[in-house]
Design an enzyme around this catalytic site. Structure first.
Site, PDB file in Angstrom:
ATOM      1  N   TRP A  10       0.794  -1.378  -0.075  1.00  0.00           N
ATOM      2  CA  TRP A  10       0.104  -0.051   0.175  1.00  0.00           C
ATOM      3  C   TRP A  10       0.898   1.180  -0.029  1.00  0.00           C
ATOM      4  O   TRP A  10       0.641   2.160  -0.861  1.00  0.00           O
ATOM      5  CB  TRP A  10      -1.029  -0.068   1.226  1.00  0.00           C
ATOM      6  CG  TRP A  10      -1.762  -1.173   1.166  1.00  0.00           C
ATOM      7  CD1 TRP A  10      -2.001  -2.128   2.123  1.00  0.00           C
ATOM      8  CD2 TRP A  10      -2.948  -1.509   0.205  1.00  0.00           C
ATOM      9  NE1 TRP A  10      -3.049  -3.137   1.833  1.00  0.00           N
ATOM     10  CE2 TRP A  10      -3.735  -2.603   0.597  1.00  0.00           C
ATOM     11  CE3 TRP A  10      -3.296  -0.609  -0.900  1.00  0.00           C
ATOM     12  CZ2 TRP A  10      -4.702  -3.148  -0.050  1.00  0.00           C
ATOM     13  CZ3 TRP A  10      -4.484  -1.295  -1.759  1.00  0.00           C
ATOM     14  CH2 TRP A  10      -5.008  -2.377  -1.356  1.00  0.00           C
ATOM     15  N   ASP A  27      -1.418   6.950   5.998  1.00  0.00           N
ATOM     16  CA  ASP A  27      -2.345   5.847   5.566  1.00  0.00           C
ATOM     17  C   ASP A  27      -2.681   5.034   6.770  1.00  0.00           C
ATOM     18  O   ASP A  27      -1.864   4.110   7.080  1.00  0.00           O
ATOM     19  CB  ASP A  27      -2.080   5.231   4.295  1.00  0.00           C
ATOM     20  CG  ASP A  27      -2.859   3.973   3.817  1.00  0.00           C
ATOM     21  OD1 ASP A  27      -4.052   3.905   4.822  1.00  0.00           O
ATOM     22  OD2 ASP A  27      -2.714   3.356   3.019  1.00  0.00           O
ATOM     23  N   LYS A  37     -11.787  -1.708   7.298  1.00  0.00           N
ATOM     24  CA  LYS A  37     -11.220  -2.447   8.331  1.00  0.00           C
ATOM     25  C   LYS A  37     -11.607  -2.078   9.780  1.00  0.00           C
ATOM     26  O   LYS A  37     -12.006  -3.188  10.220  1.00  0.00           O
ATOM     27  CB  LYS A  37      -9.354  -2.289   8.222  1.00  0.00           C
ATOM     28  CG  LYS A  37      -8.829  -3.009   7.098  1.00  0.00           C
ATOM     29  CD  LYS A  37      -9.050  -2.401   5.780  1.00  0.00           C
ATOM     30  CE  LYS A  37      -8.590  -3.205   4.626  1.00  0.00           C
ATOM     31  NZ  LYS A  37      -7.448  -2.389   3.660  1.00  0.00           N
TER      32      LYS A  37
HETATM   33  C1  LIG Z   1      -7.240  -1.719   2.499  1.00  0.00           C
HETATM   34  C2  LIG Z   1      -6.081  -0.827   2.246  1.00  0.00           C
HETATM   35  C3  LIG Z   1      -6.315   0.112   1.546  1.00  0.00           C
HETATM   36  C4  LIG Z   1      -7.242   0.108   0.456  1.00  0.00           C
HETATM   37  O1  LIG Z   1      -8.121   0.848   0.184  1.00  0.00           O
HETATM   38  P1  LIG Z   1      -9.346   1.036  -0.731  1.00  0.00           P
HETATM   39  O2  LIG Z   1     -10.325   1.517   0.175  1.00  0.00           O
HETATM   40  O3  LIG Z   1      -9.577  -0.514  -1.375  1.00  0.00           O
HETATM   41  O4  LIG Z   1      -9.048   1.675  -2.069  1.00  0.00           O
HETATM   42  C5  LIG Z   1      -5.157   1.205   1.467  1.00  0.00           C
HETATM   43  N1  LIG Z   1      -4.260   1.183   2.514  1.00  0.00           N
HETATM   44  C6  LIG Z   1      -4.321   0.184   3.454  1.00  0.00           C
HETATM   45  C7  LIG Z   1      -2.914   0.105   4.361  1.00  0.00           C
HETATM   46  C8  LIG Z   1      -5.193  -1.042   3.425  1.00  0.00           C
HETATM   47  O5  LIG Z   1      -5.181  -1.670   4.340  1.00  0.00           O
END
Ligand SMILES: *Cc1c(COP(=O)(O)O)cnc(C)c1O
Length: 365
Positions: free
Chosen positions: A103, A175, A199
């Site tokens: 990511w 993020d 999540k």
């Molecule tokens: C799941 C995840 C994403 C992806 O997000 P989307 O909503 O599918 O675009 C981004 N960063 C991390 C750390 C994730 O676990």
């Protein structure tokens, strides 16, 4: 009572049962309107109350200082990979990226598309297959960076920052999709935080973002309107029709989090879950072979391990499923097992898993 499994999926993931039951109760007649929250105007006072409560709960649970705005955005975590550099990296500004997993790498890739060489990698653990986080001395920041981007929890590789990178005052951009609100933390070093909801927070597509006023002031007003953080901040995230139902579920999850004692209580549960699961893995380290090489870097949210053979991996997943536990198959590139135990996974759920693991190790080791 409906049939419910123990859900260890990495995302979308389980949500707290009381938050779902509240939605079930309120579905057909939301706040005495005779409509569901999906069927009412987003300008109605009943929806407005939910929208503002969700924002207020983010602020309250994290003690967000007054010089920040909470935004509710769409497009998932992935759109933020692009939106952040689009908003900030104009007028010659540059940014530093710490790459600790897939990511974080995707975030850098989008920044490159937007800003070219103004986006720079300042540390990566990719040569070690992301089995650990960079140590502080391995991160060589540039003094001219407008922000330093990192990913607080690496969902795929199972590493998590316990102490955030020190930047000497450069705003952190993070993020936090897979560990937002797993514990309380100090928001002040952050210029920008974002988390896809699926999540720890609610339905996919929705993003919770927190932006500091000085960073907001840097944001471009020469972008398409929907991509401007300034517009969403000015309009209280009601520039266009928001994802009302997703925000409503977010409100239910946050209200539930508050009712059980807030993030301090949630952290206590998460630490106990980690103690139980890593205790079992460490007691059987020949059988449950952890992916992460540095114990301090191990995540409280996502735990990767391999059994001695692919056949045993498959048997583990199948037997766990027979015992009511789903979502344990590892990420496709890593194989093995991944246990995702976000906030909604209870201590009792992890006790059930650990009892199963003890038993499985005895039978097959
Ligand atoms: C799941 C995840 C994403 C992806 O997000 P989307 O909503 O599918 O675009 C981004 N960063 C991390 C750390 C994730 O676990």
């Amino acid at each position: 009572m409906s049939h419910r499994v123990i859900n260890f999926y990495a995302g979308p993931a389980g949500l707290p049962l009381p938050a779902l039951e509240r939605a079930q109760t309120e579905l057909l007649d939301f706040m005495g309107t005779g409509m569901s929250v999906m069927e009412i105007s987003h300008r109605a006072k009943e929806y407005d109350a939910v929208h503002n409560e969700a924002i207020a709960l983010v602020k309250e649970l994290l003690a967000v200082p007054d010089n920040y705005k909470v935004l509710l955005l769409q497009g998932g975590g992935n759109l933020q990979f692009a939106m952040l550099p689009m908003n900030i990296l104009h007028s010659g500004r540059k940014a530093d990226y710490v790459v600790t997993g897939s990511w974080a790498k995707k975030a850098f890739k989008e920044a490159k598309i937007v800003a070219g060489d103004a986006a720079r990698v300042v540390a990566t653990t990719e040569p070690e297959k992301f089995k650990r986080l960079p140590r502080p001395e391995e991160i060589k920041l540039n003094a001219d960076a407008a922000y330093v981007h990192f990913c607080s929890n690496n969902t795929i590789y199972g590493t998590q920052w316990k102490t955030f990178p020190a930047t000497g005052g450069i705003p952190l951009a993070c993020d936090m999709s897979s560990d937002f609100m797993w514990r309380p933390f100090d928001v002040k070093p952050f210029g920008f935080i974002y988390a896809g909801a699926q999540k720890n927070l609610g339905p996919s597509g929705l993003v919770v973002a927190i932006i500091r006023d000085d960073v907001l002031a840097m944001c471009s007003d020469k972008l398409p309107t929907m991509l401007q953080y300034k517009v969403h901040a000015d309009k209280n995230s009601l520039f266009n029709t928001p994802p009302c139902f997703s925000i409503y579920i977010l409100r239910n999850v946050l209200a539930y989090n508050k009712s059980i004692g807030g993030l301090a209580a949630i952290e206590k549960n998460n630490r106990e879950k980690g103690r139980l699961l890593y205790g079992c893995i460490d007691a059987h380290r020949e059988f449950y072979r952890g992916y992460v090489t540095v114990p301090e870097d191990r995540s409280f949210m996502n735990v990767d391990f391999n059994l001695p053979s692919e056949e045993l991996d498959a048997a583990f997943v199948a037997e766990a499923k027979k015992n009511g536990m789903v979502g344990l198959k590892g990420y496709r590139d890593l194989g093995g097992i991944r246990v995702s135990m976000y906030n909604a996974v209870t201590v009792d759920n992890v006790k059930t898993l650990v009892a199963f693991m003890e038993d499985f190790a005895k039978k097959h080791a």
